[in-house]
Scaffold this active site. Structure first.
Site, PDB file in Angstrom:
ATOM      1  N   HIS A  95       0.839  -1.191   0.000  1.00 42.14           N
ATOM      2  CA  HIS A  95       0.000   0.000   0.000  1.00 42.14           C
ATOM      3  C   HIS A  95       0.875   1.242   0.000  1.00 42.14           C
ATOM      4  CE1 HIS A  95      -3.598  -2.234   2.068  1.00 42.14           C
ATOM      5  NE2 HIS A  95      -3.234  -2.796   0.932  1.00 42.14           N
ATOM      6  N   GLU A 145       0.901   3.875   1.962  1.00 43.66           N
ATOM      7  CA  GLU A 145       1.401   4.285   3.279  1.00 43.66           C
ATOM      8  C   GLU A 145       2.490   3.358   3.801  1.00 43.66           C
ATOM      9  OE1 GLU A 145      -3.091   5.146   3.092  1.00 43.66           O
ATOM     10  OE2 GLU A 145      -1.736   3.543   2.487  1.00 43.66           O
ATOM     11  N   CYS A 184      -4.920   1.491   6.750  1.00 45.96           N
ATOM     12  CA  CYS A 184      -5.433   0.190   7.191  1.00 45.96           C
ATOM     13  C   CYS A 184      -4.559  -0.307   8.349  1.00 45.96           C
ATOM     14  CB  CYS A 184      -5.434  -0.799   6.037  1.00 45.96           C
ATOM     15  SG  CYS A 184      -3.772  -1.368   5.562  1.00 45.96           S
ATOM     16  N   CYS A 239      -0.879  -0.807   7.318  1.00 46.67           N
ATOM     17  CA  CYS A 239      -0.168   0.456   7.139  1.00 46.67           C
ATOM     18  C   CYS A 239       0.061   1.152   8.470  1.00 46.67           C
ATOM     19  CB  CYS A 239      -0.927   1.359   6.175  1.00 46.67           C
ATOM     20  SG  CYS A 239      -0.921   0.716   4.485  1.00 46.67           S
TER      21      CYS A 239
END
Length: 159
Positions: free
Chosen positions: A52, A54, A82, A85
């Site tokens: 992801h 992040e 999430c 992350c």
């Protein structure tokens, strides 16, 4: 930081998300801002379901900057990080996170989509269970509508 600064960098994270879409990726972007609250150190778009925006940005940052420096930095992301992350941000020692739209609203956009099986675990829950007090700000309502629009357009087209 003031709200206008937060909104400016959250909008930048949405622009990074649009770059992700142009690259055929999911619409997520992250921006890391230096302690001076002006210098953009890194931007990162989503790569895939385990890389992801992040978490990738946090890993790159941790490999390139000292932990003490990162503690004074801010990570901006238009969508709440999430649990994966949030954990990576925690371990990277990034001291402040600002997001525009909640993970709950993201689920409203994605539904039970195979490409984004959203987990309903807020970033605050992850940070609250650590030993460091990461400052978490969000949702930022001034950016929420445009983020929601971007996410809905993308995920509606994927159904």
């Amino acid at each position: 930081m003031n709200n206008a600064t937060d909104i400016r960098f959250l909008r930048m994270s949405n622009e990074v998300a649009k770059r992700a879409i142009a690259l055929g990726k999911h619409p997520f972007g992250a921006v890391l801002v230096a302690p001076d609250k002006e210098t953009v150190l890194l931007t990162q778009c989503n790569i895939d379901t385990v890389n992801h925006a992040e978490s990738t940005l946090a890993r790159i940052a941790a490999s390139n900057f000292p932990a003490e420096f990162l503690w004074e930095c801010t990570l901006y992301t238009a969508v709440e990080p999430c649990c994966m992350c949030a954990g990576t941000i925690y371990w990277a020692n990034i001291g402040r996170v600002v997001y525009g739209m909640s993970e709950k609203h993201l689920f409203e956009c994605t539904g039970n989509h195979d490409e984004n099986p959203t987990m309903s675990i807020p970033a605050s829950y992850i940070f609250k269970h650590g030993q460091k007090k990461i400052e978490l700000t969000g949702p930022v309502y001034e950016i929420e509508k445009e983020t929601l629009k971007l996410q809905k357009e993308f995920w509606t087209a994927r159904k």
